[in-house]
Structure formats: structure tokens, C-alpha cells
Scaffold this motif. Structure first.
Motif, PDB file in Angstrom:
ATOM      1  N   ASP A   1     -18.064  11.748 -20.353  1.00 20.55           N
ATOM      2  CA  ASP A   1     -18.298  11.014 -19.105  1.00 20.55           C
ATOM      3  C   ASP A   1     -18.459  11.950 -17.907  1.00 20.55           C
ATOM      4  O   ASP A   1     -19.187  11.632 -16.967  1.00 20.55           O
ATOM      5  CB  ASP A   1     -17.177  10.017 -18.847  1.00 20.55           C
ATOM      6  N   ALA A   2     -17.768  13.086 -17.943  1.00 23.13           N
ATOM      7  CA  ALA A   2     -17.867  14.035 -16.837  1.00 23.13           C
ATOM      8  C   ALA A   2     -19.243  14.699 -16.766  1.00 23.13           C
ATOM      9  O   ALA A   2     -19.650  15.176 -15.705  1.00 23.13           O
ATOM     10  CB  ALA A   2     -16.779  15.102 -16.967  1.00 23.13           C
ATOM     11  N   LEU A   3     -19.956  14.711 -17.875  1.00 22.19           N
ATOM     12  CA  LEU A   3     -21.283  15.326 -17.914  1.00 22.19           C
ATOM     13  C   LEU A   3     -22.384  14.408 -17.385  1.00 22.19           C
ATOM     14  O   LEU A   3     -23.446  14.883 -16.969  1.00 22.19           O
ATOM     15  CB  LEU A   3     -21.622  15.737 -19.346  1.00 22.19           C
ATOM     16  N   VAL A   4     -22.140  13.111 -17.414  1.00 23.07           N
ATOM     17  CA  VAL A   4     -23.196  12.147 -17.092  1.00 23.07           C
ATOM     18  C   VAL A   4     -23.780  12.340 -15.692  1.00 23.07           C
ATOM     19  O   VAL A   4     -25.008  12.349 -15.547  1.00 23.07           O
ATOM     20  CB  VAL A   4     -22.723  10.699 -17.350  1.00 23.07           C
ATOM     21  N   PRO A   5     -22.980  12.513 -14.640  1.00 25.64           N
ATOM     22  CA  PRO A   5     -23.601  12.728 -13.320  1.00 25.64           C
ATOM     23  C   PRO A   5     -24.488  13.980 -13.266  1.00 25.64           C
ATOM     24  O   PRO A   5     -25.540  13.968 -12.625  1.00 25.64           O
ATOM     25  CB  PRO A   5     -22.401  12.861 -12.374  1.00 25.64           C
ATOM     26  N   GLN A   6     -24.086  15.038 -13.958  1.00 27.43           N
ATOM     27  CA  GLN A   6     -24.908  16.254 -13.983  1.00 27.43           C
ATOM     28  C   GLN A   6     -26.202  16.006 -14.754  1.00 27.43           C
ATOM     29  O   GLN A   6     -27.275  16.458 -14.345  1.00 27.43           O
ATOM     30  CB  GLN A   6     -24.121  17.400 -14.619  1.00 27.43           C
ATOM     31  N   LEU A   7     -26.090  15.292 -15.864  1.00 32.18           N
ATOM     32  CA  LEU A   7     -27.290  14.943 -16.633  1.00 32.18           C
ATOM     33  C   LEU A   7     -28.220  14.073 -15.787  1.00 32.18           C
ATOM     34  O   LEU A   7     -29.445  14.237 -15.819  1.00 32.18           O
ATOM     35  CB  LEU A   7     -26.910  14.207 -17.915  1.00 32.18           C
ATOM     36  N   ALA A   8     -27.633  13.150 -15.050  1.00 36.51           N
ATOM     37  CA  ALA A   8     -28.436  12.254 -14.207  1.00 36.51           C
ATOM     38  C   ALA A   8     -29.286  13.049 -13.230  1.00 36.51           C
ATOM     39  O   ALA A   8     -30.470  12.738 -13.033  1.00 36.51           O
ATOM     40  CB  ALA A   8     -27.534  11.272 -13.465  1.00 36.51           C
ATOM     41  N   GLU A   9     -28.702  14.069 -12.639  1.00 38.00           N
ATOM     42  CA  GLU A   9     -29.463  14.860 -11.667  1.00 38.00           C
ATOM     43  C   GLU A   9     -30.603  15.626 -12.332  1.00 38.00           C
ATOM     44  O   GLU A   9     -31.663  15.789 -11.736  1.00 38.00           O
ATOM     45  CB  GLU A   9     -28.538  15.781 -10.881  1.00 38.00           C
ATOM     46  N   VAL A  10     -30.404  16.070 -13.553  1.00 45.88           N
ATOM     47  CA  VAL A  10     -31.495  16.750 -14.270  1.00 45.88           C
ATOM     48  C   VAL A  10     -32.631  15.756 -14.525  1.00 45.88           C
ATOM     49  O   VAL A  10     -33.806  16.063 -14.281  1.00 45.88           O
ATOM     50  CB  VAL A  10     -31.002  17.379 -15.593  1.00 45.88           C
ATOM     51  N   PHE A  11     -32.294  14.548 -15.002  1.00 42.41           N
ATOM     52  CA  PHE A  11     -33.327  13.534 -15.255  1.00 42.41           C
ATOM     53  C   PHE A  11     -33.966  13.070 -13.945  1.00 42.41           C
ATOM     54  O   PHE A  11     -35.163  12.816 -13.895  1.00 42.41           O
ATOM     55  CB  PHE A  11     -32.748  12.340 -16.012  1.00 42.41           C
ATOM     56  N   ARG A  12     -33.179  12.951 -12.894  1.00 44.16           N
ATOM     57  CA  ARG A  12     -33.698  12.525 -11.591  1.00 44.16           C
ATOM     58  C   ARG A  12     -34.712  13.551 -11.075  1.00 44.16           C
ATOM     59  O   ARG A  12     -35.751  13.201 -10.538  1.00 44.16           O
ATOM     60  CB  ARG A  12     -32.540  12.379 -10.612  1.00 44.16           C
ATOM     61  N   THR A  13     -34.401  14.820 -11.250  1.00 46.58           N
ATOM     62  CA  THR A  13     -35.249  15.894 -10.726  1.00 46.58           C
ATOM     63  C   THR A  13     -36.482  16.146 -11.583  1.00 46.58           C
ATOM     64  O   THR A  13     -37.573  16.366 -11.061  1.00 46.58           O
ATOM     65  CB  THR A  13     -34.431  17.201 -10.621  1.00 46.58           C
ATOM     66  N   HIS A  14     -36.309  16.087 -12.908  1.00 46.04           N
ATOM     67  CA  HIS A  14     -37.382  16.517 -13.802  1.00 46.04           C
ATOM     68  C   HIS A  14     -37.967  15.413 -14.669  1.00 46.04           C
ATOM     69  O   HIS A  14     -38.910  15.666 -15.421  1.00 46.04           O
ATOM     70  CB  HIS A  14     -36.872  17.648 -14.716  1.00 46.04           C
ATOM     71  N   GLY A  15     -37.416  14.191 -14.601  1.00 45.39           N
ATOM     72  CA  GLY A  15     -37.854  13.141 -15.506  1.00 45.39           C
ATOM     73  C   GLY A  15     -37.346  13.419 -16.905  1.00 45.39           C
ATOM     74  O   GLY A  15     -36.718  14.450 -17.167  1.00 45.39           O
TER      75      GLY A  15
ATOM     76  N   LEU B   1     -41.846   4.583 -14.699  1.00 44.12           N
ATOM     77  CA  LEU B   1     -43.193   5.029 -14.348  1.00 44.12           C
ATOM     78  C   LEU B   1     -43.777   6.068 -15.292  1.00 44.12           C
ATOM     79  O   LEU B   1     -44.893   6.530 -15.085  1.00 44.12           O
ATOM     80  CB  LEU B   1     -43.194   5.591 -12.922  1.00 44.12           C
ATOM     81  N   SER B   2     -43.034   6.438 -16.306  1.00 43.23           N
ATOM     82  CA  SER B   2     -43.513   7.461 -17.224  1.00 43.23           C
ATOM     83  C   SER B   2     -43.621   6.898 -18.641  1.00 43.23           C
ATOM     84  O   SER B   2     -43.298   5.745 -18.891  1.00 43.23           O
ATOM     85  CB  SER B   2     -42.551   8.661 -17.208  1.00 43.23           C
ATOM     86  N   ASP B   3     -44.048   7.741 -19.550  1.00 47.12           N
ATOM     87  CA  ASP B   3     -44.115   7.340 -20.953  1.00 47.12           C
ATOM     88  C   ASP B   3     -42.736   6.998 -21.501  1.00 47.12           C
ATOM     89  O   ASP B   3     -42.609   6.335 -22.523  1.00 47.12           O
ATOM     90  CB  ASP B   3     -44.732   8.457 -21.797  1.00 47.12           C
ATOM     91  N   THR B   4     -41.714   7.440 -20.830  1.00 46.82           N
ATOM     92  CA  THR B   4     -40.330   7.163 -21.224  1.00 46.82           C
ATOM     93  C   THR B   4     -40.029   5.672 -21.161  1.00 46.82           C
ATOM     94  O   THR B   4     -39.130   5.197 -21.829  1.00 46.82           O
ATOM     95  CB  THR B   4     -39.380   7.933 -20.282  1.00 46.82           C
ATOM     96  N   ARG B   5     -40.756   4.938 -20.378  1.00 49.64           N
ATOM     97  CA  ARG B   5     -40.507   3.511 -20.185  1.00 49.64           C
ATOM     98  C   ARG B   5     -40.401   2.777 -21.514  1.00 49.64           C
ATOM     99  O   ARG B   5     -39.515   1.966 -21.712  1.00 49.64           O
ATOM    100  CB  ARG B   5     -41.603   2.906 -19.313  1.00 49.64           C
ATOM    101  N   ASP B   6     -41.282   3.073 -22.435  1.00 47.79           N
ATOM    102  CA  ASP B   6     -41.245   2.389 -23.727  1.00 47.79           C
ATOM    103  C   ASP B   6     -40.007   2.774 -24.533  1.00 47.79           C
ATOM    104  O   ASP B   6     -39.431   1.938 -25.217  1.00 47.79           O
ATOM    105  CB  ASP B   6     -42.515   2.696 -24.533  1.00 47.79           C
ATOM    106  N   ARG B   7     -39.591   4.011 -24.432  1.00 47.67           N
ATOM    107  CA  ARG B   7     -38.431   4.492 -25.176  1.00 47.67           C
ATOM    108  C   ARG B   7     -37.152   3.796 -24.708  1.00 47.67           C
ATOM    109  O   ARG B   7     -36.262   3.522 -25.490  1.00 47.67           O
ATOM    110  CB  ARG B   7     -38.308   5.995 -24.994  1.00 47.67           C
ATOM    111  N   PHE B   8     -37.061   3.503 -23.416  1.00 41.52           N
ATOM    112  CA  PHE B   8     -35.859   2.899 -22.840  1.00 41.52           C
ATOM    113  C   PHE B   8     -36.173   1.547 -22.193  1.00 41.52           C
ATOM    114  O   PHE B   8     -35.560   1.157 -21.204  1.00 41.52           O
ATOM    115  CB  PHE B   8     -35.233   3.854 -21.819  1.00 41.52           C
TER     116      PHE B   8
END
Length: 181
Positions: free
Chosen positions: A6-20, A104-111
Motif C-alpha cells: 500500500d505504501a508503494l501505490v502513491p509512488q506508482l500513481a505518480e509514475v503512471f500519471r507522468t508517463h501513462g 485516452l490511451s490504448d490502456t482503456r481497453d485493458r482497464f
């Protein structure tokens, strides 16, 4: 050393937010969280997909507690609190919406389920609050869709023109429209 997932999730979120999703390479993720691949995969055996699912679940929980439940419980006050929560969560327009990035990306179908559920829950909860605040039933759904769309669009516009104040101004205009019945 066991990694607290759970402590990693906010850091992961920022990576996905920044880079998709696609741009969030394992190298970027490990650098951001400060762990090696082995520790990261121990916490998330499903890899990047599981990491993204954890991030989306975290966002869903936050919005459920801070926005959707408030909208379901309160009318005008809930609507005002929704705008306040959005301004806080999106850092006054300086922080993009990960769910929007995924949508907005191809990821939409995956999630697709998580993305669709987020926007449906938001629109449904807002529609109910608008109805209880006195908006006509024939207009409440369209107004809820317009507000959610305006918030998401304002995030994109603020980022595109590098002016976070556009987001804040858009929220203020839609708050006024939503609270007038």
C-alpha cells in the motif's frame, strides 16, 4: 525486507500519471519506488498490470470516500464539497487524472471496467445530488455529465496551456451553475 504494498501505490500513481501506462517502464517504476525488480514483483506478482490495478483501486476508494459518498449523502453541500475535493485532489489543475490518462490511451481497453466504473459512479452520484438540490429531473443527468466532462477537460486544457488557473476558474463557473437551482 518485506515491502508494504500500500505504501508503494502513491509512488506508482505518480509514475503512471507522468508517463501513462505504456511509458511507465520497469526502469522508471523501480527508480521512483526505490526498489529492485525482485522486491517490486514480490509486492506485485502480476507485474505492471497489477500495479495499475492497485493504483486505480486506490483512486476509486479515495473518490468513493471523498466525493461519491458525499454526493449521495448531501445535496448542495455535497456538490460544493465535490468541487473542493476535486481542486485538492488535482492540485488546482496541476495534476492530471490517471483514470483520464488511461481512458485516452490504448490502456482503456485493458482497464475498461475500472475506467468506466469511475466515471459512471461519479456521474450517477452527482446526478442524484443535483436532483436533491432542486435541479429538474429532465436536466440533472445532462448537467452531471457536463460537469464531469468539464472537470476532465479543464485538466487537459490547464496542462496544455500550462495555466492551472484555467482549471480553478472552470471549477468556479461549474460550481456556480450546479448550485443554482
Amino acid at each position: 525486507m518485506a515491502v508494504e504494498r500500500d505504501a508503494l501505490v502513491p509512488q506508482l500513481a505518480e509514475v503512471f500519471r507522468t508517463h501513462g501506462f505504456e511509458g511507465a517502464s520497469l526502469a522508471r517504476i523501480t527508480a521512483a519506488v526505490g526498489l529492485g525488480k525482485g522486491s517490486l514483483y514480490h509486492a506485485f506478482p502480476g507485474g505492471k498490470d497489477e500495479m495499475a490495478e492497485a493504483v486505480l483501486a486506490h483512486i476509486e476508494r479515495w473518490f468513493e470516500e471523498e466525493v461519491f459518498a458525499v454526493l449521495r449523502a448531501e445535496a448542495a453541500t455535497g456538490i460544493a464539497r465535490m468541487f473542493d475535493a476535486c481542486e485538492r485532489y488535482f492540485h488546482s489543475g496541476q495534476r492530471v487524472c490517471i483514470v483520464g490518462v488511461f481512458a485516452l490511451s490504448d490502456t482503456r481497453d485493458r482497464f475498461a471496467q475500472a475506467v468506466s466504473r469511475y466515471f459512471a459512479n461519479w456521474t450517477d452520484a452527482l446526478q442524484g445530488a443535483l436532483l436533491r438540490a432542486g435541479h429538474p429531473p429532465e436536466n440533472a443527468r445532462a448537467l452531471a455529465e457536463d460537469i464531469v466532462g468539464a472537470i476532465q477537460g479543464a485538466l487537459v486544457l490547464a496542462r496544455a496551456v500550462d495555466d492551472a488557473e484555467q482549471f480553478v476558474r472552470t471549477l468556479a463557473r461549474w460550481r456556480q451553475r450546479a448550485l443554482i437551482s
